[in-house]
Design a protein around this motif. Sequence first.
Motif, short mmCIF file in Angstrom:
data_model
loop_
_atom_site.label_atom_id
_atom_site.label_comp_id
_atom_site.label_asym_id
_atom_site.label_seq_id
_atom_site.Cartn_x
_atom_site.Cartn_y
_atom_site.Cartn_z
N LYS B 76 2.60 8.42 -2.00
CA LYS B 76 1.32 8.13 -2.64
C LYS B 76 1.25 6.67 -3.04
O LYS B 76 1.02 6.32 -4.20
N ILE B 77 1.47 5.85 -2.00
CA ILE B 77 1.54 4.41 -2.28
C ILE B 77 0.21 3.87 -2.78
O ILE B 77 0.16 2.82 -3.39
N TYR B 78 -0.88 4.65 -2.57
CA TYR B 78 -2.18 4.17 -3.06
C TYR B 78 -2.23 4.13 -4.57
O TYR B 78 -3.14 3.59 -5.16
N ARG B 79 -1.22 4.69 -5.21
CA ARG B 79 -1.18 4.63 -6.68
C ARG B 79 -0.75 3.26 -7.18
O ARG B 79 -0.86 2.95 -8.35
N HIS B 80 -0.18 2.49 -6.25
CA HIS B 80 0.08 1.10 -6.61
C HIS B 80 -1.18 0.29 -6.34
O HIS B 80 -1.77 0.43 -5.27
N PRO B 81 -1.58 -0.53 -7.26
CA PRO B 81 -2.84 -1.26 -7.07
C PRO B 81 -2.65 -2.45 -6.12
O PRO B 81 -2.89 -3.60 -6.49
N THR B 82 -2.19 -2.17 -4.89
CA THR B 82 -1.87 -3.27 -3.98
C THR B 82 -2.91 -3.37 -2.86
O THR B 82 -2.74 -4.12 -1.92
#
Lengths: 245, 93
Positions: B76-82
């Motif tokens: 769930k890398i979308y949880r990092h605001p990148t």
Amino acid sequence: MAALAPLSTYALRLGDDALILGQRLSEWCGHAPTIEVDLSLANLALDLIGQATHFLGVAGDADKLAFHRDALDFSNCLLVEQPNGDFAQTMARQFLFSTFQELHLHALASSKDERFAAIAAKAVKEVAYHRQLSSDWVVRLGDGTEESRARMTAGLDWMWRFVDELFQMDELEAKLAKGGAGVDKSELRAEWDRRVDAVLAEATLARPASRRPVLGGRRGHHTEHLGPLLSQMQFLQRAYPGAVW
Amino acid sequence: MQDWPLWEVFIRAKGGLSHRHAGSVHAADAKMALEHARDTYTRRMEGVSLWVIPSAQIISSDPADAGPLFEPAEDKIYRHPTFYSIPDHIKHI
């Protein structure tokens, strides 16, 4: 030893008290009941040896004074040279001395002599902790098990006859106190009694019975325990003068 | 001494920072635990404030549950605001 100026003699006494107690405490290194207590005692020892370095530095060459004097030339009070005994005896000695030393240094921090004032102001914080730590142990052991209580009672009993010397004044110190450089230690006694009694009460211990005080440390008349301490502390510099590392 | 309980030690390095776990000490009571923490972990100016907590009072997650607890977060890398492009003139972010 050649006669020292009064201020140097006073510095020597303060330095010798700290040095000899520091050396005594360091004998616990590696032998304390737990690693944490081992570190506590080593910290105390290092604080005291640091203070000794400062005070002896006022009196002369600190290393020479520490390592190249004989027992007769040491002017520490008799309390600090007493053997460690068991842990309770060590803590009893620490409690009695640190309570005194804190009062002494607190007063000395207002000395007219800037060197004494500066050393005392720094050291008094260290010693306040020594007093706290040792007071807690007096309470914990005194109000502990039957065995810990017996040991703390015996420890205080051993040390008690050396208490009066802490407050003893001679002509030299009286003059320094009057001039504002020194401290009238006899005036500290009432507050010392109050503080010690408060801790003993919390520890549910009775104040040891008054005994004939043993005096003489300031004049070099020591108990038989100082010699062996010095022979260990001074061995290296005596065998290899000027050795450094 | 074998029966002295274990305490976890937390140190605040300086004002404004949070307390961080430094290690543990054995001690018979809270007061002794603080003193042991002070003597063991703050000898080299490590901190300005100490916490000690009985280790037994810490509730920890079960290592056997690590799968269900932590692995779901792995994809769930979308949880990092990148995924936001930051305008060039915005500094200090």
